[in-house]
Motif scaffolding. Structure first.
Motif, PDB file in Angstrom:
ATOM      1  N   SER A 188      10.259  -1.580  17.277  1.00 45.28           N
ATOM      2  CA  SER A 188       9.205  -2.558  16.976  1.00 45.28           C
ATOM      3  C   SER A 188       8.707  -2.415  15.543  1.00 45.28           C
ATOM      4  N   VAL A 189       8.516  -1.156  15.104  1.00 46.80           N
ATOM      5  CA  VAL A 189       8.043  -0.932  13.731  1.00 46.80           C
ATOM      6  C   VAL A 189       9.089  -1.403  12.733  1.00 46.80           C
ATOM      7  N   GLU A 202      10.362 -11.962   0.641  1.00 49.45           N
ATOM      8  CA  GLU A 202      11.516 -12.543  -0.052  1.00 49.45           C
ATOM      9  C   GLU A 202      11.431 -14.062  -0.078  1.00 49.45           C
ATOM     10  N   GLU A 203      10.993 -14.676   1.022  1.00 53.33           N
ATOM     11  CA  GLU A 203      10.831 -16.127   1.056  1.00 53.33           C
ATOM     12  C   GLU A 203       9.756 -16.588   0.077  1.00 53.33           C
ATOM     13  N   ILE A 204       8.670 -15.827  -0.018  1.00 57.20           N
ATOM     14  CA  ILE A 204       7.605 -16.166  -0.973  1.00 57.20           C
ATOM     15  C   ILE A 204       8.133 -16.047  -2.393  1.00 57.20           C
ATOM     16  N   ILE A 248       8.577  -4.296   9.945  1.00 61.41           N
ATOM     17  CA  ILE A 248       8.839  -4.079   8.514  1.00 61.41           C
ATOM     18  C   ILE A 248       9.867  -5.079   8.014  1.00 61.41           C
ATOM     19  N   GLY A 249      10.910  -5.324   8.795  1.00 56.25           N
ATOM     20  CA  GLY A 249      11.934  -6.302   8.405  1.00 56.25           C
ATOM     21  C   GLY A 249      11.373  -7.705   8.287  1.00 56.25           C
ATOM     22  N   ALA A 250      10.524  -8.095   9.235  1.00 56.80           N
ATOM     23  CA  ALA A 250       9.914  -9.432   9.188  1.00 56.80           C
ATOM     24  C   ALA A 250       9.003  -9.580   7.974  1.00 56.80           C
ATOM     25  N   THR A 251       8.264  -8.523   7.658  1.00 50.92           N
ATOM     26  CA  THR A 251       7.383  -8.567   6.482  1.00 50.92           C
ATOM     27  C   THR A 251       8.205  -8.668   5.198  1.00 50.92           C
TER      28      THR A 251
END
Length: 119
Positions: A97-98, A110-112, A102-105
């Motif tokens: 989950s962690v 990167e998208e920003i 971290i991957g989603a963040t």
């Protein structure tokens, strides 16, 4: 000046009060407000290992508590309800989950960055 603190100003050395009185040397007084150093004095009595814990370990613990604790509680709830794969532990679920968080963040950042680079 208000109160007991005299912050500075212009005075005459001979004690003349009004502007109409005779010459006399002028003294300009510049001073800062009194510094409240009670925090500094109180912190100086704390031993260095405790200062080190307060400065390093405490912030890291808070960050871990913010990132890891919600994931751990979620995995614990899933385990209690029976939503686990066979052989998966709470620790493995928490790690997964962690890492996912971290991957989603990282993906969001990167998208920003790509959106900023386009404009």
């Amino acid at each position: 000046m208000r109160g007991n603190y005299r912050g500075g100003g212009i005075e005459r050395l001979d004690g003349a009060v009004s502007r109409g009185e005779g010459g006399g040397d002028i003294r300009i007084i510049v001073s800062a407000p009194p510094v409240d150093d009670t925090r500094e004095r109180a912190l100086s009595y704390v031993p260095w290992p405790i200062k080190l814990v307060m400065k390093l370990v405490l912030p890291v613990g808070v960050l871990l508590g913010i990132v890891v604790l919600p994931n751990y509680l979620d995995c614990r709830h899933q385990h209690d309800v029976g939503m686990f794969f066979h052989g998966m532990t709470v620790a493995a679920c928490t790690r997964q989950s962690v890492y996912g968080q971290i991957g989603a963040t990282q993906k969001r950042f990167e998208e920003i960055a790509r959106a900023i680079a386009v404009h």
